[in-house]
Structures are given as structure tokens and as C-alpha cells.
Scaffold this motif. Sequence first.
Motif, short mmCIF file in Angstrom:
data_model
loop_
_atom_site.label_atom_id
_atom_site.label_comp_id
_atom_site.label_asym_id
_atom_site.label_seq_id
_atom_site.Cartn_x
_atom_site.Cartn_y
_atom_site.Cartn_z
N VAL A 80 42.40 51.48 56.01
CA VAL A 80 42.91 50.26 56.62
C VAL A 80 42.69 50.33 58.12
N THR A 81 42.01 49.33 58.67
CA THR A 81 41.84 49.24 60.11
C THR A 81 43.02 48.45 60.66
N PRO A 82 43.75 48.99 61.62
CA PRO A 82 44.91 48.26 62.15
C PRO A 82 44.48 46.99 62.86
N PHE A 83 45.40 46.04 62.92
CA PHE A 83 45.11 44.82 63.67
C PHE A 83 44.93 45.18 65.14
N TYR A 84 43.87 44.60 65.77
CA TYR A 84 43.67 44.82 67.20
C TYR A 84 43.02 43.60 67.82
N SER A 85 43.31 43.37 69.09
CA SER A 85 42.76 42.21 69.77
C SER A 85 42.70 42.48 71.27
N ILE A 86 41.57 42.12 71.89
CA ILE A 86 41.41 42.29 73.34
C ILE A 86 42.33 41.31 74.07
N LEU A 87 42.98 41.80 75.11
CA LEU A 87 43.87 40.96 75.93
C LEU A 87 43.05 40.48 77.16
N VAL A 88 42.43 39.31 77.04
CA VAL A 88 41.50 38.86 78.07
C VAL A 88 42.20 38.49 79.38
N ASN A 89 43.49 38.18 79.33
CA ASN A 89 44.19 37.77 80.55
C ASN A 89 45.28 38.75 80.97
N ASP A 90 45.23 39.95 80.45
CA ASP A 90 46.28 40.93 80.77
C ASP A 90 46.15 41.42 82.21
N PRO A 91 47.27 41.64 82.91
CA PRO A 91 47.22 42.12 84.29
C PRO A 91 46.52 43.47 84.46
N ALA A 92 46.44 44.28 83.37
CA ALA A 92 45.82 45.60 83.48
C ALA A 92 44.30 45.55 83.47
N ARG A 93 43.72 44.40 83.21
CA ARG A 93 42.26 44.34 83.13
C ARG A 93 41.64 44.48 84.52
N LYS A 138 41.35 34.95 64.52
CA LYS A 138 42.72 35.30 64.91
C LYS A 138 42.74 36.34 66.02
N ALA A 139 41.81 37.30 65.95
CA ALA A 139 41.77 38.39 66.93
C ALA A 139 40.51 38.30 67.78
N ILE A 140 40.58 38.86 68.97
CA ILE A 140 39.42 38.90 69.88
C ILE A 140 38.79 40.28 69.81
N HIS A 141 37.57 40.34 69.28
CA HIS A 141 36.83 41.61 69.17
C HIS A 141 35.53 41.59 69.97
N GLY A 142 35.17 40.42 70.51
CA GLY A 142 33.90 40.30 71.23
C GLY A 142 34.07 39.67 72.60
N LEU A 143 33.33 40.18 73.58
CA LEU A 143 33.37 39.67 74.94
C LEU A 143 31.97 39.35 75.43
N GLU A 144 31.87 38.39 76.35
CA GLU A 144 30.60 38.10 77.00
C GLU A 144 30.84 37.72 78.46
N ASP A 145 29.75 37.55 79.20
CA ASP A 145 29.82 37.29 80.65
C ASP A 145 30.64 38.36 81.36
N ILE A 146 30.33 39.60 81.02
CA ILE A 146 31.11 40.72 81.57
C ILE A 146 30.60 41.08 82.97
N GLN A 147 31.53 41.13 83.91
CA GLN A 147 31.21 41.50 85.28
C GLN A 147 32.18 42.59 85.73
N PRO A 148 31.68 43.66 86.36
CA PRO A 148 32.57 44.72 86.82
C PRO A 148 33.44 44.27 87.99
N ASP A 149 34.45 45.05 88.30
CA ASP A 149 35.33 44.76 89.42
C ASP A 149 34.52 44.75 90.72
N VAL A 150 34.78 43.79 91.59
CA VAL A 150 33.99 43.66 92.80
C VAL A 150 34.25 44.78 93.80
N THR A 151 35.40 45.44 93.68
CA THR A 151 35.76 46.49 94.63
C THR A 151 35.09 47.81 94.32
#
Length: 502
Positions: A333-346, A362-375
Motif C-alpha cells: 500500500v502506497t500512503p496518500f501523499y500530495s505536494i504542497l504547492v503553496n506551503d511556506p516551507a517551499r 485528488k493529489a498533486i504528484h506532478g510539477l512543471e515550470d520549476i524555477q530554483p530560488d533566486v537567492t
Amino acid sequence: MIHTRFCLLSLLVLSIGGLAGCSSPVDKLDEQISSALENDNTIDVTEADALRVFVSQESKTLGDDKKTAALLTPDGKIDESALAAYIKRNRTYRKLAKDGKTPTMSLSGAVASSKPLRLKVYLEASGSMFPYDAPGGNGAFKRTLNDVLTQFDAINPGQGKLFVVNTEINDLGLTLPQFFKQKDIFTVAKTKGKTSSTDFEGIFSDILRNTSGDDLSILVSDLIYSDPSLAGMSAQKTLDAASSLLTTVFNPYASTHSMLVIKLKSDFDGTYYSWNNAKKKYTGERPYYLCLIGRNETMHRLYQDQTYQTIRRFDQLPGYTDSWFFGRDTKDVTPFYSILVNDPARKGRFKRSDEEVRSHAKAIHGLEDIQPDVTDKSLTIPIAVDLSALRLPTSLLTDASQYVVDGKDNFKVSAVQAYSGANGTTHKVLLTTEKPARGERTATIRLRRQFPPRWIANTNTTNDASPDANSTFGIQNLLQGVERAYNPNNQTEYFTLTINLE
């Protein structure tokens, strides 16, 4: 004529004797099924467990017989669907079905029970246990037992049962009020059985065999293996024997029962008996253990039912140190998981993939338009995960070093935090890299399954001539035997999570 009659009589006797003595394991299995069905037209959970135990014990013979070979998978596990099909082919089952009395089967025990859990406490009464409740101690040992007993009694009054275990199992013969009033809880216990040693093989076998339905059994013990029949053997040989015996004991029950082992500490003032029965006066803290055993669905209720929310706070028991859960999932069984796209820790920027947006997943498993932190050009992806079903201690679930990440980005799990989110998620995993890759790729996160956990390895000793506040002789070897029963294929991870990136 006399000679002829003698020969015929001899042949008849031999024939009857041969028929009486040639009952094969296959025949015995059929008889066991028929007997269960004839009793009440049902195969209930307890009867199904008994069938599994028999199949496990006779696995070699049954696996070689064409009639029963399908009951066992190539890795030696019982095939539940094949067992159900086999029962339906039984002569008694077919006869009952033909007569319009098709039997009922409850093989999995998954039917929810409305009855409260019944507590059975097995208190080890051996010489090495008596000093835990010495007059001059701080009383932590007795307080722990009182807490457990009173909490269960509040939910299911008057149903708790107390037993004494050493070389045998005996009823303690005290009600809960009488037990609570004991100045020394071993006063009565030490009069039961032989207190010179503890037969863990027999004790665990008996407890597993008699833990069914709504039972929750708790063994209270220092888990120091001492078997008089192994006298004269080296410490290592003694521990090897203990490990093998525990594997054999738990093998038939590994698919139906679970066990939680809790390490606690309490004052100890008296004689310590080492593995070879050498005596040493010791005053100070010593570890001891609660082994909670129940059917899988019973343990699930203990962990999930609101009724038991105060009881399952084991980390609040006096002297609590750590714990480990032994169980086997019937399927991956794979546990339920989902990316937190707006979480303060990102850190960095990213959005949910268009494909998932269109599919209303229902869950977010894929991301696009990924850009690293500018700092600092790093990237941190927070992921919410529901780890409640794993029954693992917090110390392991929140240890970032236990997680392995594969992928082009060279991600690592930088932190795992307790988290209460949507869809029952319990933890937040922070996936971090200093140099994100480009293009379409994946990142896989695995929680390593390793035995022994750190606390068991640190507790273990193979030389207890000088007892201390932390060590238990051979605890790793003893529990390694249990682990082999629950993880026979040496599974190396609990789960794998996959993140798609582009």
C-alpha cells in the motif's frame, strides 16, 4: 481352513491399521474444515486462523501435494484466495451448499466489531522480575501496570484478566481491585509456576493461540532469554537458538496477528540474574518491556478508534523509552501523499502540472515550470504524507536520514515534520536540492525498512555480567527472530513515493 481364516484376519487387521495410521496432512486439513463447518455452518476468524496455522506447520508436505500446492505462494506465504477456494471445494461445504445452507466464511476478520477490547495481562514472574517492585523503588513499574489496567477497565469494566507466566501460564487469581491493593505485585505471582526461568517459546505460542477476536494480550517481561535446557551452551549459541525459536513461533501467525514492543524503565533493587544464572546485586534503573499482541483488526482499532485515544499514548506511560511494531501488510500500500504547492516551507517556484489540473486529481504528484530560488538557486518541495498506517515510532518517521531519494536532482530529505493536513496526512516531508536538474524527470522517495532500529541495537548486549540502566541481554537476537517471521523476504523499504518534474 484355520490357516486361511488366520491370513484373512491378519490382512483385515493390517488393512484397518493401515487406514487408521495413514491420515495425511491433506486429510487432516479436510477434516479440520469439515469439523468447523459441521459445528455451526461457519468458518469464523478463529477457525480460519487455526487453518492457517496448520497449513504453515505442514507447508512442506502440503506444498508438494497437487491438491494443496496452490495454498502456498512461491515464497511460502498462504494464498488467501486459494484457501477460500479450497474450503469451498470441501465435501462438507459442497453438501451444505447443495442443501441450500451455503456456509459463511469470515477468513480475514475485517468485519468491524462493536465490542470493546478485552485485556489479558501476562506478568512474568521470575527471579529477575521481582526487584522491579521492591519496597524502596519509585513505583514506576506498578504505576505503568495500574495505568494500563485502569484505562482499559474504564472502557470495558470487569473484563480484564491477569495471568502469571514463567515456565508455564497460570491465572493470577486476583481481581483488579485486589491487584491494585498489593504492596508488592509479585507477592502472589511468585507462588505460581517455577520462577527460576522463563519459557518464551511456550509463552508466546500460548498467547498467540489464545488471542482472538477482541482480545488484546500484553506480556510484561524483561525479555531476558534463559532456558535451562540450553545450560552449558555459549551465550551466542543460546541467542541463536532463541532467535530461531521465535521465528518458528510467530511464522503461523504473521499474517493474522501483530505485536507492538514497548521499552520502558523502572527502578530495580535486588538480585540480577545474568543469562547463565550468575547472581549480582544491582540497584538503579533497568529496562523492561510491554509486548502488546492482537489480531490485525484489533490492533487497527487500538490505533484508530477514538475510544482508545488515551490508551494508545504509550509515550506517556511512566518510564517510556521507545517502541517497535511487528506486522505484515497483506498487500503493498502506497500512503496518500500530495505536494504542497503553496506551503511556506517551499523554496523556488513551481506549479501543479496541467495534466493533473485537467484530470481533477485528488493529489498533486506532478510539477512543471520549476524555477530554483533566486537567492541561492536551491529548491525545496514540501510533500504531505499520511504515515498513520505504518505504526512506526515518531523517532523513526521524523528521522530524515531514514529516507532515500533517487533522481537526477540529487534531492535529499532535509526534514520530516509532524503535520495535520487534508486527507488525513500526518507528516510533511521536505525534499531539498542545491542544484535542480532540467527537463522531464522523476524523484522517488523511499522510507528504508531496517532491522534492528537504532534503539534495539543500542539496547542489546551479549554480556550482561555487569547490568546497567539501558542494556538487555540478547534483545536484538530475540526480536530478530520475530522480524524474520514478519519480513521473510527482507523487504528493504516501507513505501516508495514518486514525484514527476519538468
